[in-house]
Design an enzyme around this catalytic site. Structure first.
Site, PDB file in Angstrom:
ATOM      1  N   CYS A  98       0.831  -1.206   0.000  1.00  9.40           N
ATOM      2  CA  CYS A  98       0.000   0.000   0.000  1.00  9.40           C
ATOM      3  C   CYS A  98       0.867   1.258   0.000  1.00  9.40           C
ATOM      4  CB  CYS A  98      -0.976  -0.065   1.185  1.00  9.40           C
ATOM      5  SG  CYS A  98      -2.276   1.154   1.077  1.00  9.40           S
ATOM      6  N   HIS A 128      -3.597  -5.346   0.834  1.00 14.00           N
ATOM      7  CA  HIS A 128      -3.068  -5.792   2.129  1.00 14.00           C
ATOM      8  C   HIS A 128      -3.112  -7.318   2.209  1.00 14.00           C
ATOM      9  CE1 HIS A 128      -2.647  -1.916   4.163  1.00 14.00           C
ATOM     10  NE2 HIS A 128      -3.637  -1.534   3.377  1.00 14.00           N
ATOM     11  N   GLU A 133      -1.984  -9.105   4.523  1.00 15.72           N
ATOM     12  CA  GLU A 133      -1.973  -9.564   5.910  1.00 15.72           C
ATOM     13  C   GLU A 133      -3.365  -9.721   6.517  1.00 15.72           C
ATOM     14  OE1 GLU A 133      -1.019  -6.720   4.697  1.00 15.72           O
ATOM     15  OE2 GLU A 133      -1.428  -5.012   5.990  1.00 15.72           O
ATOM     16  N   SER A 135       2.278 -10.267  38.891  1.00 15.07           N
ATOM     17  CA  SER A 135       0.895  -9.957  39.240  1.00 15.07           C
ATOM     18  C   SER A 135       0.052 -11.218  39.319  1.00 15.07           C
ATOM     19  CB  SER A 135       0.309  -9.046  38.167  1.00 15.07           C
ATOM     20  OG  SER A 135       0.207  -9.774  36.955  1.00 15.07           O
ATOM     21  N   GLY A 136       0.580 -12.329  38.809  1.00 16.22           N
ATOM     22  CA  GLY A 136      -0.247 -13.534  38.716  1.00 16.22           C
ATOM     23  C   GLY A 136      -0.808 -13.686  37.322  1.00 16.22           C
ATOM     24  N   GLY A 137      -0.737 -12.617  36.526  1.00 14.70           N
ATOM     25  CA  GLY A 137      -1.245 -12.679  35.162  1.00 14.70           C
ATOM     26  C   GLY A 137      -0.260 -13.396  34.241  1.00 14.70           C
ATOM     27  N   VAL A 138      -0.731 -13.662  33.013  1.00 12.33           N
ATOM     28  CA  VAL A 138       0.072 -14.422  32.058  1.00 12.33           C
ATOM     29  C   VAL A 138       1.383 -13.701  31.730  1.00 12.33           C
ATOM     30  CG1 VAL A 138       0.062 -15.493  29.779  1.00 12.33           C
ATOM     31  CG2 VAL A 138      -2.084 -15.156  30.981  1.00 12.33           C
ATOM     32  N   ASP A 139       1.297 -12.399  31.449  1.00  8.70           N
ATOM     33  CA  ASP A 139       2.467 -11.695  30.923  1.00  8.70           C
ATOM     34  C   ASP A 139       3.620 -11.682  31.916  1.00  8.70           C
ATOM     35  OD1 ASP A 139       0.550 -11.259  29.052  1.00  8.70           O
ATOM     36  OD2 ASP A 139       0.258  -9.145  29.514  1.00  8.70           O
ATOM     37  N   SER A 140       3.348 -11.291  33.155  1.00 10.82           N
ATOM     38  CA  SER A 140       4.465 -11.214  34.108  1.00 10.82           C
ATOM     39  C   SER A 140       4.946 -12.616  34.487  1.00 10.82           C
ATOM     40  CB  SER A 140       4.087 -10.396  35.348  1.00 10.82           C
ATOM     41  OG  SER A 140       3.010 -10.967  36.027  1.00 10.82           O
TER      42      SER A 140
END
Ligand code: XMP
Length: 512
Positions: free
Chosen positions: A82, A169, A171, A223-228
């Site tokens: 594009c 595009h 993608e 934090s207990g979350g996935v990311d950390s």
């Protein structure tokens, strides 16, 4: 052998992140950098191929982001999408101006000549367009490869160099041949090898973390979350005990969350983990506060104070690890450009400025589902990696109005029942986020023969790709009925359950 790298030059298209993903899905590692990055920076990364993204800008206007013209002299395989098409033509002798017919949506492409980019793609094919400018004439050395009814130059290639340009595009899902086109570019034209997996990411990330940190020490808030959880597990692999994790238990976490993190990361994997029990402190600061933004500010401030104090006890630490993801980077960046603050998210930024620590962000190129895959590659159990997103202020924004300990307990129980039923019915993994909210409203009910006058609990389940927009999940009635009946019967203080059927916008995902 070093892994092949595709560098994506980002000119601000809303689809840039998707390009990176599609390339990784095809088994080739890719990273995104600003489209205006200097040639020296691009060369330093030693890319094997370049992709130029789309953009909301017009290349011929004064404020347009332009690539360093030196990239064309590198001779690396290049795909311009594009705006990437238009700006390349502009810098290589073509002519670009406002399109007579702007095209937004699916268009039919007709191939005019042979191109390795369209190997295996039919002569006429459909693809997604979104452009207001167009190429009117190609520069010297360029050949037309495709057109549409409204666009004379819809794809082009260089006569001698491995440069390919497309107006559509590839993608997005609305371009059914997009994957084939990207695959032709990566493997046919650029001659790259696939085979990149999360295991490679783990290996590279460990090497990069070691190079950045040297023999320094890293502090990581869990934090207990996935990311950390995933970030800490990865860092631990890289630097072992020189990673110190701190989990501030503010009393606003989900049922058993702090215990599970302690067991899985601290006990089973041997991470150097400190759990700070700050439940009393947070509750007393929050007592009687009902304004959502005030609650968030108090939690943010207290969190920093507790975390800071714990960090001081640890001694010399030079780095702070954060589980920042690619969408967080984008969201914070766009928020910085004057977007209105709807809710203050306190977990991106804030800490480092005050603590003078250098940031380590090993997940910042990944999307949420890629982080989950990384967690699996690191051997984390499924129930930790498939966790739904959870807001930094935790249950404080799900007990509406002023918070009390009994209300938090009731909410935690109701939430656990709802999630248990979702898992049992195999719906947990099919929703982006599902949770319970305790309302400061009482209604009349009857339990046994007795009148009750207790609180209302709302269930929320949403489908979303990034949390920016969302629609409510069409959960089966039988599942809702079971969850509602169990909650109203088992949770003290609740005698009515309702289901939230609003989308975002106009609502938000959380209720506060
Ligand atoms: P909203 O409620 O704004 O939420 O539609 C979008 C996504 O962000 C999460 N969220 C937060 N996350 N700190 C966070 O870390 C916060 O203060 C916060 N508020 C909302 C929300 O759970 C959803 O996934």
């Amino acid at each position: 052998m070093p892994r092949p790298l595709v560098l994506i030059l980002d000119f601000g298209s809303q689809y840039t992140q998707l390009i990176a993903r599609r390339v990784r899905e095809l088994g080739v590692y890719s990273e995104i950098i600003p489209g205006t990055a200097k040639l020296a920076e691009i060369k330093a990364r030693k890319p094997d191929a370049l992709i130029l993204s789309g953009s909301p800008a017009s290349g011929y206007r004064a404020a347009a982001p332009l690539p360093d013209a030196g990239i064309y002299a590198l001779g690396k395989p290049m795909l311009g999408i594009c705006y990437g098409f238009q700006v390349t033509q502009q810098l290589m002798g073509g002519e670009v101006s406002k399109a007579k017919h702007a095209e937004y949506g699916v268009a039919t492409f007709v191939q005019d000549g042979k191109s390795p980019l369209f190997k295996g793609v039919p002569k006429r094919f459909k693809a997604w367009m979104s452009h207001g400018d167009e190429v009117k004439a190609l520069g010297p050395g360029w050949l037309r490869v495709a057109h549409t009814t409204n666009c004379a130059f819809a794809a082009a290639r260089h006569r001698t160099l491995p440069f390919h340009l497309i107006q559509f595009h590839p993608e997005v899902v609305h371009s059914p041949w997009g994957k084939q086109v990207l695959s032709n570019f990566l493997f046919g034209i650029a001659g790259l090898k696939d085979g990149w997996t999360m295991q490679h990411f783990v290996r590279d990330a460990i090497r990069e973390i070691r190079a950045q940190v040297g023999d320094g020490h890293v502090l990581c808030g869990l934090s207990g979350g996935v990311d950390s959880t995933v970030a800490a597990t990865l860092l631990h692999r890289a630097i072992g005990d020189r990673l110190v994790c701190v989990l501030v238990d503010h009393g606003l976490m989900r049922l058993n969350e702090a215990d599970e993190v302690r067991r899985e990361l601290g006990e089973k994997r041997g991470l150097n983990l400190r759990v700070v029990d700050a439940r009393k402190r947070f509750l007393s600061e929050l007592a009687g506060v009902s304004d959502p933004e005030r609650k968030r500010k108090i939690i943010g401030k207290e969190f920093i104070t507790v975390f800071d104090r714990e960090a001081r006890k640890i001694g010399s630490v030079e780095f702070l690890a954060q589980g920042t993801l690619y969408p967080d980077v984008i969201e914070s960046a766009s928020a910085g450009h004057g977007a209105q603050v709807i809710k203050s998210h306190h977990n991106v930024g804030g800490l480092p400025a005050r603590m003078k620590l250098k940031l380590v962000e090993p997940l910042k190129w990944l999307f949420k589902d890629e982080v989950r895959e990384l967690g699996r590659a690191l051997g984390l159990p499924e129930h930790l990696v498939d966790r739904h997103p959870f807001p930094g202020p935790g249950l404080a924004v799900r007990v509406l109005g002023a918070i009390t300990e009994p209300d938090l307990d009731a909410l935690r129980q109701a939430d656990a029942i709802f999630l248990e039923e979702l898992r049992r019915a195999k719906w947990y993994g099919r929703t982006w986020q599902a949770f319970a909210v305790l309302l400061p409203v009482r209604t009349v009910g009857v339990k046994g023969d007795e009148r009750s006058y207790e609180k209302v609990l709302a269930l929320r389940a949403v489908d979303s790709v990034d949390g920016m927009t969302a629609d409510w999940t069409r959960l089966p009635h039988s599942l809702l009925a079971r969850a509602a009946s169990r909650i109203a019967n088992e949770v003290r203080g609740v005698n009515r359950v309702v289901f939230d059927i609003t989308s975002k916008p106009p609502s938000t995902i959380e209720w506060e």
